[in-house]
Scaffold this motif. Structure first.
Motif, mmCIF file in Angstrom:
data_model
loop_
_atom_site.group_PDB
_atom_site.id
_atom_site.type_symbol
_atom_site.label_atom_id
_atom_site.label_comp_id
_atom_site.label_asym_id
_atom_site.label_seq_id
_atom_site.Cartn_x
_atom_site.Cartn_y
_atom_site.Cartn_z
ATOM 1 N N UNK A 85 0.848 -1.191 0.000
ATOM 2 C CA UNK A 85 0.000 0.000 0.000
ATOM 3 C C UNK A 85 0.887 1.246 0.000
ATOM 4 N N UNK A 86 1.967 1.202 0.767
ATOM 5 C CA UNK A 86 2.929 2.310 0.765
ATOM 6 C C UNK A 86 3.544 2.523 -0.608
ATOM 7 N N UNK A 87 3.939 1.420 -1.275
ATOM 8 C CA UNK A 87 4.491 1.531 -2.631
ATOM 9 C C UNK A 87 3.470 2.154 -3.581
ATOM 10 N N UNK A 88 2.203 1.747 -3.466
ATOM 11 C CA UNK A 88 1.165 2.278 -4.343
ATOM 12 C C UNK A 88 0.971 3.779 -4.098
ATOM 13 N N UNK A 89 0.991 4.183 -2.842
ATOM 14 C CA UNK A 89 0.843 5.608 -2.540
ATOM 15 C C UNK A 89 2.017 6.410 -3.085
ATOM 16 N N UNK A 90 3.209 5.877 -2.976
ATOM 17 C CA UNK A 90 4.385 6.557 -3.528
ATOM 18 C C UNK A 90 4.253 6.672 -5.046
ATOM 19 N N UNK A 91 3.824 5.593 -5.693
ATOM 20 C CA UNK A 91 3.698 5.604 -7.157
ATOM 21 C C UNK A 91 2.664 6.617 -7.629
ATOM 22 N N UNK A 92 1.587 6.785 -6.879
ATOM 23 C CA UNK A 92 0.570 7.754 -7.297
ATOM 24 C C UNK A 92 1.015 9.190 -7.066
ATOM 25 N N UNK A 93 2.037 9.391 -6.249
ATOM 26 C CA UNK A 93 2.516 10.737 -5.949
ATOM 27 C C UNK A 93 3.649 11.177 -6.879
ATOM 28 N N UNK A 94 4.166 10.297 -7.710
ATOM 29 C CA UNK A 94 5.256 10.642 -8.625
ATOM 30 C C UNK A 94 4.741 11.604 -9.694
ATOM 31 N N UNK A 95 5.522 12.651 -9.935
ATOM 32 C CA UNK A 95 5.107 13.665 -10.896
ATOM 33 C C UNK A 95 5.720 13.473 -12.280
ATOM 34 N N UNK A 96 6.884 12.827 -12.344
ATOM 35 C CA UNK A 96 7.526 12.667 -13.645
ATOM 36 C C UNK A 96 8.285 11.344 -13.670
ATOM 37 N N UNK A 97 8.664 10.939 -14.857
ATOM 38 C CA UNK A 97 9.301 9.636 -15.022
ATOM 39 C C UNK A 97 10.729 9.594 -14.464
ATOM 40 N N UNK A 98 11.416 10.733 -14.398
ATOM 41 C CA UNK A 98 12.766 10.760 -13.841
ATOM 42 C C UNK A 98 12.707 10.449 -12.342
ATOM 43 N N UNK A 99 11.786 11.111 -11.636
ATOM 44 C CA UNK A 99 11.615 10.859 -10.205
ATOM 45 C C UNK A 99 11.187 9.421 -9.986
ATOM 46 N N UNK A 100 10.266 8.948 -10.797
ATOM 47 C CA UNK A 100 9.810 7.563 -10.693
ATOM 48 C C UNK A 100 10.984 6.599 -10.846
ATOM 49 N N UNK A 101 11.817 6.830 -11.843
ATOM 50 C CA UNK A 101 12.953 5.952 -12.100
ATOM 51 C C UNK A 101 13.911 5.937 -10.916
#
Length: 183
Positions: A85-101
């Protein structure tokens, strides 16, 4: 290398949630039902990666687990769901693909190096359960099995013969994680 792929596959849902959030579809096909189909397709891909991860488990080293040395057993499924659930919340808060990566690579490194968890939600779908087992030496290990375990004897396979006594063969993913795999 097998452990790395198990880790990567277990974090694939992180990427799926981000891609669904970002509505990754062709602009000309940007309708609600296309987005739904893409989301379902991405989840199916993540579950297929989980299944491939399960198939990789047959190539890990076989060892004998002596159930007479088990002090206690507790279910661990709920503990790991909180992490996801924590991972999912982090993923929904990512604004761009660089931060996501960057975040994804950092999580991949942490989970791989932690030597504790290879929890993959697909394992639950395929009927596996996670248990924390405390041995007589007070070592805590994780056992992944299809069986419902309430006492050490429950770990023994249903086709258990008297010759093997109190041991059962498991596959060693790392020093602290084992999976009961039927060959």
């Amino acid at each position: 290398m097998k452990r790395f792929f198990l880790t990567l596959f277990s974090l694939s849902y992180f990427i799926v949630i981000y891609l669904v959030k970002e509505h990754i579809v062709l602009p000309s096909l940007d309708t609600w039902w296309v987005q739904l189909l893409v989301a379902i397709g991405l989840m199916i891909c993540a579950f297929l990666l989980g299944y491939i991860g399960l198939l990789l488990c047959r190539y890990f080293e076989r060892i004998d687990l002596d159930i007479s040395k088990i002090e206690s057993i507790e279910a661990a499924n709920d503990n790991y769901l909180v992490n996801y659930i924590g991972f999912f919340l982090i993923a929904t808060d990512m604004e761009d693909s660089v931060t996501l990566t960057l975040v994804f690579l950092f999580l991949l490194y942490l989970v791989f190096k932690s030597n504790v968890s290879y929890f993959n939600p697909a394992f639950l779908v395929f009927g596996y359960k996670f248990y924390i087992i405390t041995t007589d030496l007070r070592t805590r290990i994780i056992l992944i099995t299809k069986q419902t375990v309430k006492k050490p004897e429950d770990i023994l396979p249903f086709s258990h013969d008297e010759e093997s006594g109190t041991t059962v063969q498991v596959r060693k993913i790392n020093e602290y994680v084992f999976i009961q795999w039927k060959d």
